[in-house]
Write a protein that holds these residues in place. Structure first.
Motif, short mmCIF file in Angstrom:
data_model
loop_
_atom_site.label_atom_id
_atom_site.label_comp_id
_atom_site.label_asym_id
_atom_site.label_seq_id
_atom_site.Cartn_x
_atom_site.Cartn_y
_atom_site.Cartn_z
N GLN A 125 -0.74 6.83 7.73
CA GLN A 125 -0.24 7.05 6.37
C GLN A 125 -0.91 8.26 5.76
OE1 GLN A 125 -0.30 3.52 3.97
NE2 GLN A 125 0.29 4.57 2.09
N THR A 153 1.24 11.01 -4.73
CA THR A 153 0.24 11.95 -5.27
C THR A 153 0.46 12.26 -6.75
OG1 THR A 153 1.58 13.80 -4.46
CG2 THR A 153 -0.19 13.00 -3.02
N VAL A 166 -7.27 10.01 -3.24
CA VAL A 166 -7.43 8.63 -3.72
C VAL A 166 -8.89 8.39 -4.08
CG1 VAL A 166 -7.22 6.19 -3.11
CG2 VAL A 166 -5.50 7.83 -2.32
N LEU A 198 -0.20 4.28 -2.25
CA LEU A 198 -1.34 5.16 -1.98
C LEU A 198 -0.92 6.59 -1.69
CD1 LEU A 198 -4.02 3.37 0.25
CD2 LEU A 198 -4.24 4.14 -2.10
N SER A 199 0.31 6.76 -1.23
CA SER A 199 0.79 8.10 -0.87
C SER A 199 1.47 8.84 -2.01
CB SER A 199 1.75 8.00 0.33
OG SER A 199 1.11 7.43 1.45
N CYS A 215 -5.25 2.30 6.12
CA CYS A 215 -3.96 2.98 5.94
C CYS A 215 -3.91 4.28 6.74
CB CYS A 215 -3.69 3.23 4.47
SG CYS A 215 -3.34 1.73 3.52
N ARG A 216 -5.01 5.01 6.73
CA ARG A 216 -5.06 6.25 7.52
C ARG A 216 -4.97 5.95 9.01
NH1 ARG A 216 -9.60 9.25 3.77
NH2 ARG A 216 -8.11 10.42 2.46
N SER A 260 0.78 -1.24 0.00
CA SER A 260 0.00 0.00 0.00
C SER A 260 0.81 1.29 0.00
CB SER A 260 -0.94 0.01 1.21
OG SER A 260 -0.21 -0.03 2.42
N ILE A 267 -2.60 10.20 3.06
CA ILE A 267 -3.34 9.82 1.86
C ILE A 267 -4.25 10.97 1.46
CG2 ILE A 267 -5.04 8.23 0.89
CD1 ILE A 267 -4.03 6.15 2.91
N ILE A 325 -8.35 2.39 2.32
CA ILE A 325 -8.00 3.78 2.62
C ILE A 325 -8.10 4.04 4.11
CG2 ILE A 325 -8.68 6.19 2.25
CD1 ILE A 325 -9.71 5.26 -0.56
#
Length: 327
Positions: A79, A60, A84, A57-58, A74-75, A54, A81, A71
């Motif tokens: 993380q 950009t 997404v 995902l960061s 991960c948050r 994952s 993010i 999502i």
């Protein structure tokens, strides 16, 4: 090394997989910054929230897609993010040149997804990490036919065949009860995301044993609860022998009151002095072979299993007469 089929290219790229058709680049679980080229339209699809899949995902610089559960998980670990696009099981995303990307349940952890990529040349199925067993917190991976399968091979050796899940559960419950009866504190070391929540749910459903979890486990358990899974637990460090403790696998104890269990598919191979709990949110070797038989590919690439990529590819070719190679 890339694999070519007319305008279609499949290659290992930036720690993940790149499926390229004309100037459309579909990135699957990239783990390193990609570096976008003007001549390529990149779309990144993240299969699930484990950190080895994952990190992308960061990034950009990419158009990124993942399930809402991925999502959120991960948050939960902090993380960063932003921007997404959330996709759900059953969604199909149309891309240029008639390419469609379908989102499917992978059965691995909360929100884990497979991606079925339909191009004018061939249909590709990327499994990511997957499992074919119905659990207390997951449904089995969906079976869809494809021309090319890109299959994870974490347990891609005949040495990795797990016992029936029901037997593992009963043996584990017996070990917990015996440990408590002996005045000891049973502690299960395992992955903090996926295995921990499945074991928590199992103990809740099948016993009245109290469950204690480490705070690093709880941050993910909260997200499971937000998505409708009822998990009964108390956040605590191991201290008193009135329940079972689920903790990160990198946490170790030298107090003689503790009885340590190790829950992982790797418990088949090693557990040191810990009680082995051969349990995993990955498909074992037998399940991988059965899954490939079900999706009926003409070509298989193995991936994300290290030395087991080559072993699994050889076994697929010999057992199924299907062309297979490590990616």
């Amino acid at each position: 090394m890339g694999r070519y089929m007319s305008l279609l290219r499949i290659a290992r790229y930036r720690g993940g997989v790149l499926v390229m058709y004309r100037d459309v680049g579909i990135l699957l679980d990239p783990s390193m910054h990609v570096g976008v080229w003007d001549s390529v339209n990149y779309y990144a699809f993240i299969s699930h929230a484990h950190t080895d899949h994952s990190r992308g995902l960061s990034d950009t610089s990419l158009r990124r897609y993942a399930t809402p559960q991925t999502i959120a998980l991960c948050r939960a670990r902090g993380q960063s993010i932003h921007g997404v696009y959330a996709v759900s099981y059953g969604d199909t995303l149309p891309l240029p040149y008639g390419i469609d990307v379908e989102v499917l349940n992978a059965g691995h952890i909360l929100g884990s997804a497979m991606f079925r990529i339909e191009t004018p040349e061939a249909t590709i199925l990327y499994t990511g990490d997957f499992n074919t067993i119905r659990g207390f917190t997951v449904e089995p991976a969906e079976v869809v036919e494809c021309d090319i399968a890109i299959v994870e091979s974490t347990y891609g050796s005949p040495n990795f065949i797990l016992p029936p899940r029901g037997k593992v559960y009963l043996d584990l419950i017996s070990w917990i009860i015996k440990s408590l009866g002996d005045g000891c504190i049973p502690v299960i070391q395992t992955d903090i995301l996926g295995n921990s929540q499945e074991l928590n749910a199992m103990i809740n459903k099948l016993t009245n044993i109290k469950v204690y979890v480490h705070s690093r486990v709880a941050r993910y358990s909260h997200i499971y609860e937000e998505y409708g899974y009822r998990l009964e637990y108390t956040i605590s460090k191991p201290s008193i022998p009135d329940g079972v403790y689920i903790v990160p696998k990198d946490l170790f104890f030298d107090d003689p009151r503790f009885r340590i269990g190790f829950a992982s598919g790797w418990a088949l191979r090693f557990s040191n002095d810990r009680y082995p709990i051969p349990f995993s949110d990955h498909a074992d070797f037998k399940s991988i072979i059965e899954y490939i038989e079900g999706v009926k590919p003409k070509r298989v690439y193995t991936f994300h299993g290290g030395i087991y990529d080559r072993i699994l590819a050889r076994e697929i070719t010999e057992r199924m007469n299907v062309e297979a190679d490590p990616l």
